[in-house]
Design a protein around this motif. Structure first.
Motif, PDB file in Angstrom:
ATOM      1  N   VAL A   1       0.860  -1.189   0.000  1.00 27.36           N
ATOM      2  CA  VAL A   1       0.000   0.000   0.000  1.00 27.36           C
ATOM      3  C   VAL A   1       0.896   1.238   0.000  1.00 27.36           C
ATOM      4  O   VAL A   1       1.954   1.247   0.639  1.00 27.36           O
ATOM      5  N   ILE A   2       0.461   2.283  -0.706  1.00 29.34           N
ATOM      6  CA  ILE A   2       1.183   3.551  -0.742  1.00 29.34           C
ATOM      7  C   ILE A   2       0.299   4.632  -0.133  1.00 29.34           C
ATOM      8  O   ILE A   2      -0.886   4.723  -0.437  1.00 29.34           O
ATOM      9  N   VAL A   3       0.887   5.446   0.739  1.00 24.32           N
ATOM     10  CA  VAL A   3       0.182   6.572   1.355  1.00 24.32           C
ATOM     11  C   VAL A   3       0.871   7.857   0.937  1.00 24.32           C
ATOM     12  O   VAL A   3       2.100   7.977   1.027  1.00 24.32           O
ATOM     13  N   LEU A   4       0.091   8.834   0.476  1.00 19.94           N
ATOM     14  CA  LEU A   4       0.620  10.156   0.137  1.00 19.94           C
ATOM     15  C   LEU A   4       0.210  11.151   1.208  1.00 19.94           C
ATOM     16  O   LEU A   4      -0.947  11.192   1.624  1.00 19.94           O
ATOM     17  N   ILE A   5       1.160  11.986   1.640  1.00 18.72           N
ATOM     18  CA  ILE A   5       0.884  13.008   2.639  1.00 18.72           C
ATOM     19  C   ILE A   5       1.814  14.189   2.361  1.00 18.72           C
ATOM     20  O   ILE A   5       2.850  14.043   1.717  1.00 18.72           O
ATOM     21  N   GLY A   6       1.430  15.369   2.844  1.00 15.70           N
ATOM     22  CA  GLY A   6       2.290  16.533   2.722  1.00 15.70           C
ATOM     23  C   GLY A   6       3.090  16.754   3.988  1.00 15.70           C
ATOM     24  O   GLY A   6       2.695  16.336   5.073  1.00 15.70           O
ATOM     25  N   SER A   7       4.234  17.412   3.879  1.00 17.04           N
ATOM     26  CA  SER A   7       5.048  17.698   5.060  1.00 17.04           C
ATOM     27  C   SER A   7       4.404  18.814   5.877  1.00 17.04           C
ATOM     28  O   SER A   7       3.700  19.678   5.353  1.00 17.04           O
ATOM     29  N   GLY A   8       4.633  18.776   7.169  1.00 14.21           N
ATOM     30  CA  GLY A   8       4.080  19.790   8.050  1.00 14.21           C
ATOM     31  C   GLY A   8       2.612  19.554   8.355  1.00 14.21           C
ATOM     32  O   GLY A   8       2.056  18.507   8.032  1.00 14.21           O
ATOM     33  N   GLU A   9       1.986  20.549   8.960  1.00  9.10           N
ATOM     34  CA  GLU A   9       0.585  20.423   9.372  1.00  9.10           C
ATOM     35  C   GLU A   9      -0.342  21.377   8.625  1.00  9.10           C
ATOM     36  O   GLU A   9      -1.544  21.368   8.853  1.00  9.10           O
ATOM     37  N   LYS A  10       0.217  22.203   7.737  1.00  7.21           N
ATOM     38  CA  LYS A  10      -0.608  23.207   7.057  1.00  7.21           C
ATOM     39  C   LYS A  10      -1.201  22.726   5.749  1.00  7.21           C
ATOM     40  O   LYS A  10      -2.302  23.129   5.376  1.00  7.21           O
ATOM     41  N   ALA A  11      -0.467  21.882   5.026  1.00  8.31           N
ATOM     42  CA  ALA A  11      -0.918  21.567   3.665  1.00  8.31           C
ATOM     43  C   ALA A  11      -0.555  20.160   3.240  1.00  8.31           C
ATOM     44  O   ALA A  11       0.546  19.669   3.530  1.00  8.31           O
ATOM     45  N   PHE A  12      -1.489  19.522   2.557  1.00 10.78           N
ATOM     46  CA  PHE A  12      -1.216  18.322   1.767  1.00 10.78           C
ATOM     47  C   PHE A  12      -0.460  18.794   0.526  1.00 10.78           C
ATOM     48  O   PHE A  12       0.737  18.572   0.399  1.00 10.78           O
ATOM     49  N   VAL A  13      -1.149  19.468  -0.359  1.00 14.28           N
ATOM     50  CA  VAL A  13      -0.552  20.175  -1.491  1.00 14.28           C
ATOM     51  C   VAL A  13      -1.448  21.379  -1.758  1.00 14.28           C
ATOM     52  O   VAL A  13      -2.629  21.220  -2.060  1.00 14.28           O
ATOM     53  N   ALA A  14      -0.885  22.583  -1.629  1.00 13.70           N
ATOM     54  CA  ALA A  14      -1.704  23.794  -1.737  1.00 13.70           C
ATOM     55  C   ALA A  14      -1.800  24.312  -3.167  1.00 13.70           C
ATOM     56  O   ALA A  14      -1.923  25.507  -3.388  1.00 13.70           O
ATOM     57  N   GLY A  15      -1.730  23.401  -4.145  1.00 13.77           N
ATOM     58  CA  GLY A  15      -1.912  23.807  -5.533  1.00 13.77           C
ATOM     59  C   GLY A  15      -0.681  23.568  -6.373  1.00 13.77           C
ATOM     60  O   GLY A  15       0.285  22.933  -5.939  1.00 13.77           O
ATOM     61  N   ALA A  16      -0.730  24.103  -7.582  1.00 11.91           N
ATOM     62  CA  ALA A  16       0.409  24.015  -8.489  1.00 11.91           C
ATOM     63  C   ALA A  16       1.289  25.248  -8.311  1.00 11.91           C
ATOM     64  O   ALA A  16       0.849  26.273  -7.780  1.00 11.91           O
ATOM     65  N   ASP A  17       2.536  25.147  -8.731  1.00 14.15           N
ATOM     66  CA  ASP A  17       3.467  26.267  -8.651  1.00 14.15           C
ATOM     67  C   ASP A  17       3.212  27.184  -9.841  1.00 14.15           C
ATOM     68  O   ASP A  17       3.705  26.958 -10.944  1.00 14.15           O
ATOM     69  N   ILE A  18       2.419  28.229  -9.610  1.00 13.05           N
ATOM     70  CA  ILE A  18       1.941  29.102 -10.696  1.00 13.05           C
ATOM     71  C   ILE A  18       3.088  29.792 -11.424  1.00 13.05           C
ATOM     72  O   ILE A  18       3.011  30.044 -12.629  1.00 13.05           O
ATOM     73  N   SER A  19       4.169  30.061 -10.716  1.00 15.42           N
ATOM     74  CA  SER A  19       5.291  30.774 -11.332  1.00 15.42           C
ATOM     75  C   SER A  19       5.881  30.012 -12.509  1.00 15.42           C
ATOM     76  O   SER A  19       6.474  30.610 -13.410  1.00 15.42           O
TER      77      SER A  19
END
Length: 260
Positions: free
Chosen positions: A51-69
């Motif tokens: 099984v694979i689990v995806l998570i974001g680092s820290g406690e604020k965000a899983f992934v807060a979007g794409a890098d618009i720049s």
């Protein structure tokens, strides 16, 4: 393999991939998408991972979007290519993987982050999670499968509203909508997700892969989900796991599955 923007740990047959760009709230850029794609492909071939689990680092965000720049100055051709390459290499790849992929949504899952979570086979959220597809505020639409997967998960009307208003919803709203399966306290997110993963690991890997394929077939144009189910059901009969599972049942013992 060394990765620039992700961390990987493996314990008790569960591989946890942590998206690690905390200063950018784990936003997806090309390098991160490439890291994720390569990591998931490598783990899919690792017999020690079930099984694979995806998570974001820290406690604020899983992934807060794409890098618009990265794409602010793209042409129409470059924009279409960005979406096509991302969908093929990562989002569609995860959706169709034979091994279950669970999104542990810790915090913001916006834009490409929510699309990544939706590409996973199901989602568990922390109680501080917020989700949305804000692309129309940038003059865009979701490009990594959001317009397709969100209606499949929560229904056309709610998906239309979320996408057109660009509104964020809470973890509890996401649960009510059917977007996530569970909402748990932040500090319990990984342990709770791992309990589910261990339940999956007890079962036959080949059969789980075929179940994923059959379920997905119902949502694909030109595919008959019932036909896929019938064929996949039959293929299970030719596996060692089927012989082991039925023998264990008849002998009143726990099965030891190998995925073969």
């Amino acid at each position: 393999m060394n990765y620039e923007n992700i961390l990987i740990s493996i314990e008790e047959k569960v591989a946890t991939i942590t998206i690690d760009r905390p200063t950018k709230l784990n936003a997806l850029n090309k390098a991160t998408i490439s890291d994720l794609s390569n990591a998931v492909e490598s783990l899919s071939k690792n017999d020690d991972v079930r099984v694979i689990v995806l998570i974001g680092s820290g406690e604020k965000a899983f992934v807060a979007g794409a890098d618009i720049s990265e794409f602010a100055n793209y042409t129409t051709v470059e924009g279409a290519q960005l979406a096509a390459e991302g969908q093929e290499s990562l989002f569609d790849f995860i959706e169709n993987l034979k091994k279950p992929v669970i999104a542990a949504v810790n915090g913001f899952a916006l834009g490409g982050g929510l699309e990544l979570a939706m590409a996973c086979h199901f989602r568990v959220a922390s109680d501080n999670a917020k989700m949305g597809l804000p692309e129309v505020t940038l003059g865009l639409i979701p490009g990594y499968g959001g317009t397709q997967r969100l209606p499949q998960l929560i229904g056309k009307g709610r998906a239309m509203e979320m996408i057109m208003t660009a509104a964020m919803i809470t973890a509890e709203q996401a649960k009510d909508y059917g977007l996530v399966n569970y909402v748990v306290p932040q500090e319990e997110l990984l342990s709770f997700t791992n309990v589910i993963a261990q339940k999956i690991i007890k079962n036959a890997p080949f059969a789980i892969g075929k179940a994923i394929k059959a379920i997905n077939a119902n949502f694909k144009d030109g595919k008959n989900g019932f036909d896929t189910e019938i064929k996949s059901f039959g293929e299970c009969f030719g596996t060692q796991d089927f012989k082991e599972g039925t023998a264990a049942f008849l002998e009143k013992r726990k099965a030891e599955f190998t995925g073969k």
